[in-house]
Design a protein around this motif. Structure first.
Motif, short mmCIF file in Angstrom:
data_model
loop_
_atom_site.label_atom_id
_atom_site.label_comp_id
_atom_site.label_asym_id
_atom_site.label_seq_id
_atom_site.Cartn_x
_atom_site.Cartn_y
_atom_site.Cartn_z
N TRP A 37 0.82 -1.20 0.00
CA TRP A 37 0.00 0.00 0.00
C TRP A 37 0.86 1.26 0.00
O TRP A 37 0.41 2.32 -0.43
N THR A 54 -10.71 2.19 -13.16
CA THR A 54 -10.43 1.10 -12.23
C THR A 54 -8.94 0.84 -12.06
O THR A 54 -8.55 -0.13 -11.41
N ALA A 100 -4.86 1.96 -10.91
CA ALA A 100 -4.28 2.30 -9.62
C ALA A 100 -4.68 3.70 -9.17
O ALA A 100 -4.97 3.94 -8.00
N SER A 158 -9.14 4.25 -9.66
CA SER A 158 -9.98 3.63 -8.63
C SER A 158 -10.01 4.47 -7.35
O SER A 158 -10.97 4.40 -6.58
N LYS A 163 -14.28 -4.87 -16.36
CA LYS A 163 -14.03 -4.15 -15.11
C LYS A 163 -15.25 -3.37 -14.61
O LYS A 163 -15.15 -2.60 -13.66
N CYS A 214 -16.16 0.29 -6.56
CA CYS A 214 -15.40 1.48 -6.15
C CYS A 214 -16.32 2.68 -5.91
O CYS A 214 -15.84 3.76 -5.58
N VAL A 249 -9.03 -0.12 -1.00
CA VAL A 249 -7.77 -0.31 -1.72
C VAL A 249 -7.92 -1.53 -2.64
O VAL A 249 -8.24 -2.62 -2.18
N VAL A 250 -7.69 -1.32 -3.94
CA VAL A 250 -7.82 -2.40 -4.92
C VAL A 250 -6.44 -2.73 -5.47
O VAL A 250 -5.76 -1.87 -6.03
N GLU A 251 -6.02 -3.98 -5.30
CA GLU A 251 -4.72 -4.42 -5.82
C GLU A 251 -4.92 -5.60 -6.78
O GLU A 251 -5.82 -6.41 -6.61
N ASP A 252 -4.05 -5.67 -7.77
CA ASP A 252 -4.01 -6.77 -8.74
C ASP A 252 -2.63 -7.40 -8.59
O ASP A 252 -1.63 -6.83 -9.02
N GLY A 295 -7.07 -2.11 -10.59
CA GLY A 295 -6.45 -1.53 -9.40
C GLY A 295 -4.94 -1.41 -9.54
O GLY A 295 -4.39 -1.38 -10.64
N LYS A 296 -4.26 -1.37 -8.41
CA LYS A 296 -2.81 -1.20 -8.37
C LYS A 296 -2.12 -2.50 -8.73
O LYS A 296 -2.35 -3.52 -8.09
#
Length: 360
Positions: free
Chosen positions: A128, A162, A164, A167, A188, A195, A315-318, A344-345
């Motif tokens: 993060w 959507t 990094a 979002s 997406k 989101c 927080v959206v992560e890939d 996401g990120k």
């Protein structure tokens, strides 16, 4: 504990012509793990940050600097100090820096390296710190709040909504009391809704007139703020849907990064649009923000952290795993190139060791 004897690194061999090609422009190499000298320390990288700007660093002239080949691919990362000959940096400390696409990195004296707090909070991740609490977070925060200055009740439109940055932009706009519209691809749409976007428009295989119609349906009074991560048809349509005195924050132009000649891309004359609507169009680079203290992102990190803790910001992560998969993961950042799409990120966790949790 025994660590791998070799250090795997991704090396850029030459400037790509268009989209980078494996084996021609970039390859994975092995070198011995470096030994720290006096004043240095060795970092075992635990997570790498992949972002669209990295494509520009593969060019001979990157962000105004001439570079040589071959060289290490650039990226921000977090990792753990496993050997230290610097009394200020103890073994076991988690750190963040521009360590590049590699499993191990020697840091000369800690320049450009930031210590990260000890890990305790459940559910949070060290990654993060290069996402919502790092550069993408600051980009969303200052690009929206300083340049667009959205007011409660205004309409904020976001392209690549959507990713990094995108979002986060939509969520910040909602926190500030705005109506939000997101532009994204078919795969997406659900994530965009998660989101919190009030309206989501699928740009996949649509011509500009169709996009204009959908934007105008979602924003009949016009778009007050447009946060542009994409360029291309999304932006061509957005420029036709502006309200009077609209503000446009140009953060990225991902549709053009892999063109051999980015200036060949078709676009409406934005200067004419600005004149007709008394609109303001401003590009920015986040290292030059905030205006008062360029590079000091304390306010952004403080507010983003607070919003996360309050449950207002998701927080959206890939996440991909393993250094060997970094190049494939990188390609997913660009439209129509990678085998899958990014949400996401984009993060690459290096398989050894497992990533610890982080304290917020």
């Amino acid at each position: 504990k025994c660590h791998r004897a070799m250090n795997r690194q991704w090396i850029v061999l030459r400037q790509p012509e268009g989209a980078p090609v494996l084996g021609k422009d970039i390859e994975l190499q092995e070198t011995p793990i470096p030994e720290p000298r006096a004043g240095e320390f060795l970092v075992r990288v635990t997570s790498m940050s992949l972002d669209p700007y990295i494509r520009g660093t593969m060019n001979k002239v990157s962000y105004g600097r001439t570079q040589t080949f071959p060289r290490l691919m650039a990226c921000g990362a977090v990792g753990q100090i496993i050997k230290s000959k610097n009394p200020k940096y103890a073994v076991g400390t988690m750190v963040q820096g521009y360590f590049g696409w590699q499993e191990y990195c020697v840091s000369p004296g800690g320049q450009g390296v930031k210590r990260l707090p000890p890990a305790t909070a459940p559910g949070s991740r060290y990654s993060w710190y290069f996402g919502a609490l790092g550069m993408p977070g600051a980009t969303a925060y200052y690009g929206l709040l300083e340049i667009c200055d959205p007011q409660p009740g205004e309409v904020v439109l976001v392209s690549s909504c959507t990713g990094a940055v995108g979002s986060l932009v939509g969520q910040i706009a909602k926190i500030k009391g705005c109506k939000t519209i997101g532009l994204t691809s078919t795969s997406k749409l659900q994530l965009a809704r998660e989101c919190g976007y009030d309206a989501v428009i699928d740009y996949t295989n649509k011509e500009v007139p169709a996009l204009i119609k959908e934007i105008k349906q979602a924003a009949p009074q016009g778009v007050n703020c447009y946060f542009d991560n994409a360029g291309g048809p999304s932006t061509e349509a957005a420029l036709m849907c502006l309200a009077r005195f609209a503000r446009i924050s140009v953060c990225g132009q991902i549709a053009y990064y892999n063109l051999k000649d980015p200036l060949s891309a078709r676009a409406y004359p934005a200067t004419m649009v600005a004149l007709q609507n008394s609109a303001t169009i401003q590009g920015f680079i986040v290292t030059e923000r905030p205006r008062a203290r360029p590079g000091d992102w304390t306010a952004a990190q403080r507010d983003m952290e607070q919003w996360i803790l309050e449950g207002k910001l998701k927080v959206v992560e890939d996440v991909s795993t393993g250094i060997e998969n970094a190049f494939d993961a990188f390609l997913t950042l660009f439209h129509g190139i990678g085998a899958s799409t990014n949400v996401g990120k984009k993060v690459v966790d290096l398989a050894d060791p497992p990533l610890p949790t982080a304290k917020l």
